[in-house]
Structure formats: C-alpha cells, structure tokens
Design an enzyme around this catalytic site. Structure first.
Site, PDB file in Angstrom:
ATOM      1  N   HIS A  16     -44.479  94.656  89.260  1.00 21.03           N
ATOM      2  CA  HIS A  16     -45.323  95.269  88.936  1.00 21.03           C
ATOM      3  C   HIS A  16     -46.740  96.400  89.788  1.00 21.03           C
ATOM      4  O   HIS A  16     -47.351  95.624  89.110  1.00 21.03           O
ATOM      5  CB  HIS A  16     -45.675  95.056  87.757  1.00 21.03           C
ATOM      6  CG  HIS A  16     -46.240  96.168  86.366  1.00 21.03           C
ATOM      7  ND1 HIS A  16     -47.279  96.728  86.315  1.00 21.03           N
ATOM      8  CD2 HIS A  16     -45.074  96.819  85.194  1.00 21.03           C
ATOM      9  CE1 HIS A  16     -47.488  97.163  85.599  1.00 21.03           C
ATOM     10  NE2 HIS A  16     -46.910  97.531  84.903  1.00 21.03           N
ATOM     11  N   ILE A  31     -49.606  97.377  90.497  1.00 17.00           N
ATOM     12  CA  ILE A  31     -50.294  97.608  88.908  1.00 17.00           C
ATOM     13  C   ILE A  31     -51.178  96.222  88.077  1.00 17.00           C
ATOM     14  O   ILE A  31     -49.805  95.828  87.545  1.00 17.00           O
ATOM     15  CB  ILE A  31     -50.521  99.602  88.449  1.00 17.00           C
ATOM     16  CG1 ILE A  31     -50.364 100.174  89.413  1.00 17.00           C
ATOM     17  CG2 ILE A  31     -51.263  99.426  87.365  1.00 17.00           C
ATOM     18  CD1 ILE A  31     -49.539 101.252  88.914  1.00 17.00           C
ATOM     19  N   GLY A  42     -51.192  96.615  81.811  1.00 21.49           N
ATOM     20  CA  GLY A  42     -52.078  96.634  80.661  1.00 21.49           C
ATOM     21  C   GLY A  42     -52.350  95.493  79.952  1.00 21.49           C
ATOM     22  O   GLY A  42     -53.549  94.954  79.356  1.00 21.49           O
ATOM     23  N   VAL A  43     -51.725  95.043  79.652  1.00 24.00           N
ATOM     24  CA  VAL A  43     -51.244  93.830  78.838  1.00 24.00           C
ATOM     25  C   VAL A  43     -51.877  92.770  78.781  1.00 24.00           C
ATOM     26  O   VAL A  43     -52.164  91.743  78.320  1.00 24.00           O
ATOM     27  CB  VAL A  43     -49.292  93.153  78.348  1.00 24.00           C
ATOM     28  CG1 VAL A  43     -48.893  94.710  77.065  1.00 24.00           C
ATOM     29  CG2 VAL A  43     -48.630  92.808  79.502  1.00 24.00           C
ATOM     30  N   GLU A  71     -54.781  90.529  77.369  1.00 28.61           N
ATOM     31  CA  GLU A  71     -55.932  89.341  77.652  1.00 28.61           C
ATOM     32  C   GLU A  71     -56.582  88.594  78.392  1.00 28.61           C
ATOM     33  O   GLU A  71     -57.142  87.473  77.830  1.00 28.61           O
ATOM     34  CB  GLU A  71     -53.976  88.701  78.272  1.00 28.61           C
ATOM     35  CG  GLU A  71     -53.857  86.955  77.887  1.00 28.61           C
ATOM     36  CD  GLU A  71     -54.346  86.338  77.008  1.00 28.61           C
ATOM     37  OE1 GLU A  71     -54.043  84.995  76.503  1.00 28.61           O
ATOM     38  OE2 GLU A  71     -53.639  87.295  75.724  1.00 28.61           O
TER      39      GLU A  71
END
Length: 160
Positions: free
Chosen positions: A55, A61, A64-65, A69
């Site tokens: 990723h 990067i 987002g998840v 978290e």
C-alpha cells in the site's frame, strides 16, 4: 497505576492495557490523558511496517483504516488508564465508525498525533470523536463507538 495521577502511557503500560501486539499495535505512547475525557496518542510512522509492502509499492501510504484503528487504540488506552485496567485483560470491539474523513496522506517519517475525546462513556459502550494530525495538519477524523469487554472479577477479587 493511579488513574487520578497517570497522564501518560508508555509502551510498557500500553501493552498492559490492550492486547494488541506487532504488527497491529499502532500507538507508541499516549500523553495528555484526562481520565474519562481526552488523550493524545503518538504513532511514529516507519517504512518497515507490513502494510507498506503493498500500500503502495513505490508510494507508501498508511491505509485510512489503520489510522482509524490507531485512534481507537488511543481511546482504549485512555479508558484503560481511567478505569485502572492494566493487567486485567480488557478487550475492545468496534461497534460503529461514523463521519470518517481523510484529508492528507500519512507516509513513513510522519508523526501521527491521535487526539480522542469521549462523547459518551462510563459503562460498556463508549462513543468517541477522533482527529489524526501530522504537524498540525488534519489527516483523518471520525466518530466511533466501541464496546469495552470488561474483565470479570475472579474469585480472589470477590473475596477481597
């Protein structure tokens, strides 16, 4: 640990409160803890984290998840300090994530500041507001609800 005086959680205390471990422990320390109200987690983003392999190759990067978290882990640590839950095997489960927005890429070398505020709490179900920033610039924000699976008192505790 005294919930009335503990204002910071280092890695050792974090690991006594939440069960997360590498590669899913996403908070390096928590500071500015105001019991049952607010806290700020710190995540030093490094290239050797496993999600950066895919990723994205050549343009790492932070997903987002994983930022959401990290906000949730910060909130769980604040609750753990507030309720003196170190060494008590607390588990935390997401119930909802609302109003999530992503504003800036988070990349290796960034220091992610994870500010969480309690909107509702005190029992098993807590609701939080979280904002993740890098050098004061908004990276992500969300509201989230979690259930704190509080440990059951064992027989020794019941006799005390």
């Amino acid at each position: 640990m005294d919930p009335q005086t503990t204002r910071e959680a280092d890695l050792a205390l974090i690991q006594r409160i939440i069960p997360h471990r590498y590669p899913f422990l996403l908070v390096d320390k928590v500071r500015d803890i105001v019991p049952n109200e607010t806290a700020v987690g710190i995540k030093n983003v490094t290239f050797n984290e496993p999600h950066f392999q895919g990723h994205f190759p050549g343009a790492p990067i932070m997903p987002g998840v994983t930022i959401i978290e990290a906000l949730a882990q910060t909130a769980a640590i604040m609750v753990g300090v507030s309720l003196d839950l170190a060494d008590k095997n607390m588990l935390v489960y997401f119930m909802a994530i609302d109003k999530a927005k992503f504003r800036r890429k988070v990349v290796p070398g960034d220091v992610l500041e994870l500010a969480v505020t309690v909107k509702r709490g005190g029992g098993k179900v807590w609701k939080f507001e979280g904002r993740a920033t890098v050098e004061g610039e908004m990276a992500a924000e969300a509201e989230f609800t979690a259930m704190m699976d509080m440990p059951k008192a064992d027989a020794a505790d019941a006799e005390a």
